[in-house]
Design an enzyme around this catalytic site. Structure first.
Site, PDB file in Angstrom:
ATOM      1  CG  ASP A  34      27.304  41.373  42.034  1.00  7.60           C
ATOM      2  OD1 ASP A  34      27.923  40.691  41.193  1.00  7.60           O
ATOM      3  OD2 ASP A  34      27.825  42.259  42.746  1.00  7.60           O
ATOM      4  CG  PHE A  37      25.433  34.667  41.437  1.00 12.28           C
ATOM      5  CD1 PHE A  37      25.970  33.683  40.627  1.00 12.28           C
ATOM      6  CD2 PHE A  37      25.560  34.534  42.811  1.00 12.28           C
ATOM      7  CE1 PHE A  37      26.618  32.577  41.162  1.00 12.28           C
ATOM      8  CE2 PHE A  37      26.196  33.434  43.363  1.00 12.28           C
ATOM      9  CZ  PHE A  37      26.727  32.456  42.538  1.00 12.28           C
ATOM     10  CG  ASP A  38      22.846  38.036  45.160  1.00 11.87           C
ATOM     11  OD1 ASP A  38      23.756  37.189  45.172  1.00 11.87           O
ATOM     12  OD2 ASP A  38      23.012  39.223  45.508  1.00 11.87           O
ATOM     13  CB  SER A  83      55.830  20.118  58.243  1.00 13.45           C
ATOM     14  OG  SER A  83      56.761  19.425  58.998  1.00 13.45           O
ATOM     15  CG  LEU A  84      57.169  21.445  52.788  1.00 13.45           C
ATOM     16  CD1 LEU A  84      56.861  22.730  52.039  1.00 13.45           C
ATOM     17  CD2 LEU A  84      57.575  20.347  51.817  1.00 13.45           C
ATOM     18  CD  GLU A 113      53.419  24.316  44.120  1.00 10.23           C
ATOM     19  OE1 GLU A 113      53.189  24.284  45.329  1.00 10.23           O
ATOM     20  OE2 GLU A 113      53.064  23.437  43.329  1.00 10.23           O
ATOM     21  CE  LYS A 115      56.663  26.815  54.117  1.00 16.66           C
ATOM     22  NZ  LYS A 115      55.697  27.263  55.090  1.00 16.66           N
ATOM     23  CG  ASP A 117      52.258  32.896  56.508  1.00 14.06           C
ATOM     24  OD1 ASP A 117      52.184  31.795  57.082  1.00 14.06           O
ATOM     25  OD2 ASP A 117      52.720  33.918  57.048  1.00 14.06           O
ATOM     26  NE  ARG A 136      51.165  19.795  59.193  1.00 18.15           N
ATOM     27  CZ  ARG A 136      51.855  19.455  60.273  1.00 18.15           C
ATOM     28  NH1 ARG A 136      51.432  19.813  61.455  1.00 18.15           N
ATOM     29  NH2 ARG A 136      52.958  18.743  60.169  1.00 18.15           N
ATOM     30  CD  GLU A 172      49.083  26.845  53.890  1.00 19.42           C
ATOM     31  OE1 GLU A 172      49.107  25.611  53.681  1.00 19.42           O
ATOM     32  OE2 GLU A 172      49.666  27.390  54.835  1.00 19.42           O
ATOM     33  CE1 TYR A 224      49.910  21.496  50.286  1.00 22.95           C
ATOM     34  CE2 TYR A 224      49.511  23.849  50.504  1.00 22.95           C
ATOM     35  CZ  TYR A 224      49.626  22.589  51.076  1.00 22.95           C
ATOM     36  OH  TYR A 224      49.468  22.445  52.419  1.00 22.95           O
ATOM     37  CE  LYS A 291      55.014  21.441  46.652  1.00 21.79           C
ATOM     38  NZ  LYS A 291      53.583  21.678  46.513  1.00 21.79           N
ATOM     39  CE  LYS A 315      59.658  29.466  57.631  1.00 21.61           C
ATOM     40  NZ  LYS A 315      58.290  29.463  58.108  1.00 21.61           N
ATOM     41  CB  CYS A 408      39.869  60.422  78.537  1.00 27.13           C
ATOM     42  SG  CYS A 408      39.760  61.040  76.850  1.00 27.13           S
ATOM     43  CB  CYS A 411      37.486  64.639  78.106  1.00 25.98           C
ATOM     44  SG  CYS A 411      37.066  62.947  78.546  1.00 25.98           S
ATOM     45  CB  CYS A 426      37.081  57.976  77.085  1.00 30.89           C
ATOM     46  SG  CYS A 426      36.353  59.521  77.663  1.00 30.89           S
ATOM     47  CB  CYS A 432      35.249  62.710  75.196  1.00 31.81           C
ATOM     48  SG  CYS A 432      36.913  62.239  74.767  1.00 31.81           S
TER      49      CYS A 432
HETATM   50  S1  IVH Z   1      53.632  21.126  49.857  1.00 32.23           S
HETATM   51  C1  IVH Z   1      54.595  17.279  52.724  1.00 32.23           C
HETATM   52  N1  IVH Z   1      53.323  23.486  48.848  1.00 32.23           N
HETATM   53  O1  IVH Z   1      53.716  24.791  54.281  1.00 32.23           O
HETATM   54  C2  IVH Z   1      54.096  18.657  52.758  1.00 32.23           C
HETATM   55  N2  IVH Z   1      53.089  23.245  51.199  1.00 32.23           N
HETATM   56  O2  IVH Z   1      55.625  22.933  56.369  1.00 32.23           O
HETATM   57  C3  IVH Z   1      53.740  19.068  51.404  1.00 32.23           C
HETATM   58  N3  IVH Z   1      52.508  25.336  52.341  1.00 32.23           N
HETATM   59  O3  IVH Z   1      51.933  22.422  56.070  1.00 32.23           O
HETATM   60  C4  IVH Z   1      53.351  20.466  51.427  1.00 32.23           C
HETATM   61  N4  IVH Z   1      52.449  26.607  50.562  1.00 32.23           N
HETATM   62  O4  IVH Z   1      50.554  24.018  54.747  1.00 32.23           O
HETATM   63  C5  IVH Z   1      53.322  22.753  49.967  1.00 32.23           C
HETATM   64  N5  IVH Z   1      53.062  25.512  47.770  1.00 32.23           N
HETATM   65  C6  IVH Z   1      53.045  24.800  48.895  1.00 32.23           C
HETATM   66  C7  IVH Z   1      52.774  25.364  50.151  1.00 32.23           C
HETATM   67  C8  IVH Z   1      52.812  24.550  51.291  1.00 32.23           C
HETATM   68  C9  IVH Z   1      52.297  26.563  51.872  1.00 32.23           C
HETATM   69  C10 IVH Z   1      52.449  24.970  53.774  1.00 32.23           C
HETATM   70  C11 IVH Z   1      51.717  23.686  54.035  1.00 32.23           C
HETATM   71  C12 IVH Z   1      52.604  22.863  54.922  1.00 32.23           C
HETATM   72  C13 IVH Z   1      53.705  23.802  55.274  1.00 32.23           C
HETATM   73  C14 IVH Z   1      55.023  23.096  55.189  1.00 32.23           C
END
Ligand code: IVH
Length: 670
Positions: A34, A37-38, A83-84, A113, A115, A117, A136, A172, A224, A291, A315, A408, A411, A426, A432
């Protein structure tokens, strides 16, 4: 140095840093310590400062952050960010496949894949350089958060290999759980509001004005999807692999983060595997995404108004249980902050029995509208303890609202709530008991005074028996006082006294941290110690001097000044001074350059010096300290209990191993 060669040097360092960064963050290996690197990064920073004509927006120095964005610009997405559609059962997945089959009679290949969060991001690269990163937003336009995204170490600033000239990659951004929990623990300790969950805090972090703070938080990103015209790839899986070749962090096939399959069984197997095992992941996922692999099939399938037909999300159901709220404990932290914790009727949640849940603060209780004896819904997220997310109104027995305490619980002093702060406090910090104990526990902790032989139970006894009233009193403890305590024998008593004595050599920066000034964590204490050198200077520092110090903002400056205005704190400092603690940094004036150019690794336990003292001695004598042994290391200063792997590595690389006595001879003035 000639201009030409400066430019070349800058370019070479950038290349090397980018390569090492990719090795470290994406491939989890490292070639240098490290420290090295620094050093490289500071050298680059210096060269760029001296030669602004060679500045580059994609330079690795941008990762350190520092750019402030007052207001994020809104920009239009080149490709809408859709979105999906969500599914929750195998039947819905089968329905989706049936719909797909109407479009084609060929066998469909799927890619499964995780998903992730977090928050979606679109990043544009032109000629291999990161040019913009956009959130987004509403799907058609988002906010330009480029400076913040550049601080994320797994996102390459410069690509390598055979990349398209102009393309966008989407992914993501998420908060790794370890970083998220550490951040919340720190905020809790400093009396600041904790973040509700990793997703929201990733999103909040991405919109911070100060990119330096973003850099510290440690966000991460999985990619992704690649978007552009004339992409050379034929399918999604291949495009993800290609992104890996260009330098992106992509989901690993070996870990089953991504899987190709051509059957519903394969898809369901992937779903079931991750539904069961998601708690083992170091980040949160809320489902999986399936997909269609082939790009031409994707094109044929097209989009509905909101989402692509070629992809679908499955989900996971969030594990949520209903249980009775038996009571609420109000805990008092070392700063006096009150944290309410719910005691629940024990209930099984995802394989563990849950008895307690976090309620954070008064607003949280108010928001939930909790009444006595309510049945509450409990969920487990990325946090260490589960949380209450709602109340069952059907099962409510009484309308008697839970009243937040006004005094408290220990105390009985009336609580205060400062404007803009989430916690009640407190204010009776001198008397305390939990605050006294908490402050002492912080004082003796490993990163502070590191007092061996003193644990929480002994602190409890010392405080309860009124032998010590604050941490400074530890230094006037006698063996006779200690040995009379429960469970203390002669040997443990001696150890404790010796541990206290030894702590007198702990360097100033750690004493400053140990003192527990609000908002002065480990890093800030180091910065203050470096800048002001001793406690007297810090005590008399003006507000302007404080805020002119690296990383010290108004909030910290005010807190430091307030600390020194309190009489009792000055008395506490006086006691520390009398005890002989290090209230000033080791004087650099005594420095020599006897160790110039030599790189040391310090490992094991020592008797003449503490490890920190050894490191400080190396540095003030011109040497460098590295954290791991490499071929560039000149000496390993080995103490007792040095691990065999380090020892072997040193031998393997022919690095000279010395003990502390030999070291001390190296630094005696000649
Ligand atoms: S593909 C057309 N792949 O889930 C959308 N999305 O509602 C193509 N997300 O807004 C998205 N993991 O932010 C894709 N492996 C993954 C994902 C992913 C999380 C999120 C993404 C998107 C939301 C879908």
């Amino acid at each position: 140095m000639k201009e030409q060669s400066v430019q070349l040097k800058i370019e070479n360092i950038r290349k090397e840093i980018n390569r090492l960064n990719h090795l470290y963050y994406v491939q989890n290996t490292s070639e240098v310590s490290d420290f090295e690197f620094d050093q490289m990064l500071s050298e680059l920073q210096k060269l760029e400062q001296d030669h602004p004509e060679f500045s580059d927006d994609a330079s690795p120095t941008k990762r350190i952050g520092g750019d402030i964005t007052k207001k994020f610009k809104t920009v239009a997405h080149r490709y809408p960010m859709l979105s999906l559609s969500n599914t929750y059962s195998k039947e819905e997945i089968i329905d989706w496949e049936t719909r797909l089959k109407k479009f084609t009679d060929q066998k469909i290949e799927f890619v499964c894949e995780l998903k992730y969060d977090g928050v979606a991001i679109g990043i544009r690269y032109v000629n291999g350089k990161l040019t913009e990163a956009v959130t987004r937003g509403d799907g058609t336009k988002g906010e330009l958060v480029t400076a913040n995204v550049k601080t994320i170490k797994t996102i390459p600033l410069v690509l390598h290999g055979d990349f398209p000239e102009d393309f966008e990659i989407r992914g993501e951004i998420f908060f790794p759980l370890e970083k998220f929990n550490a951040l919340n623990a720190r905020r809790e300790m400093e009396g600041e509001a904790v973040f509700a969950n990793p997703r929201n805090s990733a999103s909040g972090t991405l919109k911070l004005q100060d990119s330096k703070v973003v850099a510290e938080r440690g966000l991460d990103c999985f990619l992704y999807g690649v978007y552009g015209t004339d992409l050379p790839m034929l399918g999604h899986f291949e495009s993800v692999q290609k992104a890996g070749d260009w330098g992106f962090k992509i989901p690993e096939v070996q870990k089953d983060f991504i899987r190709k399959t051509d059957s519903i069984e394969g898809i369901m197997d992937f779903i079931n595997h991750w539904d069961e095992n998601r708690s083992t992941l170091p980040f949160e996922i809320d489902g999986v995404v399936i997909k269609v692999n082939d790009f031409s099939a994707q094109e044929e399938l097209g989009f509905t108004a909101k989402s692509p037909r070629w992809a679908i999300a499955y989900k996971f159901k969030t594990e949520r249980v209903l249980t009775k709220l038996n009571s609420i404990d109000f805990q008092v932290g070392r700063t006096g902050a009150i944290t309410p914790v719910a005691n629940l009727e024990p209930v099984n949640l995802g394989g563990t029995v849950v008895k307690r849940a976090s309620l954070h603060n008064a607003d949280q209780i108010e928001k939930l509208g909790l009444c006595e004896g309510d049945f509450v819904f409990v969920e487990k997220g990325g946090e260490i303890i589960p949380k209450i997310v709602g109340v069952s109104l059907e099962k409510r027995e009484t309308e008697r609202k839970i009243e937040y305490i006004s005094n408290c619980p220990v105390c009985k002093t009336e609580l205060i709530r400062r404007e803009g702060e989430a916690h009640h406090f407190c204010p009776n910090d001198l008397e305390c008991a939990p605050q006294i104990k908490g402050k002492i526990e912080h004082f003796i902790s490993r990163k502070a005074m590191d007092i061996d032989g003193l644990g929480a139970e002994t602190v409890d006894l010392l405080v309860e028996n009124e032998i010590v009233k604050d941490a400074a009193d530890l230094y006037s403890l006698t063996f006779d006082q200690v040995v009379r305590l429960d469970r203390m024998a002669e040997k443990s008593g001696n150890n404790l006294i010796a541990g206290i004595e030894k702590s007198k050599t702990i360097p100033f920066e750690r004493v400053l941290y140990a003192m527990g000034i609000r908002f002065v964590g480990e890093t800030i204490a180091k910065k203050l110690a470096k800048e002001f050198r001793n406690l007297d200077n810090l005590k008399t520092a003006s507000f302007d001097q404080l805020v002119a110090t690296d990383e010290i903002g108004e909030k910290i400056a005010i807190s430091v000044q307030n600390y020194f205005l309190e009489d009792r704190n000055l008395k506490f400092i006086e006691k520390l001074e009398k005890a002989g603690l290090q209230l000033e940094s080791i004087q650099v004036e005594n420095s020599t350059d006897q160790l110039k150019g030599k790189i040391f690794v310090v490992s094991g336990v020592f008797s003449l010096y503490s490890r920190d003292e050894l490191k400080a001695l190396i540095e003030i004598n011109g040497g460098k300290v590295a954290s791991s042994i490499s071929s560039k290391t000149n000496y390993v200063v080995a103490g007792e209990n040095m691990g065999p792997s380090k020892l072997n590595k040193a031998k393997e690389l022919n690095v000279e191993i010395i003990d502390e006595k030999i070291f001390s001879k190296m630094i005696v003035s000649q």
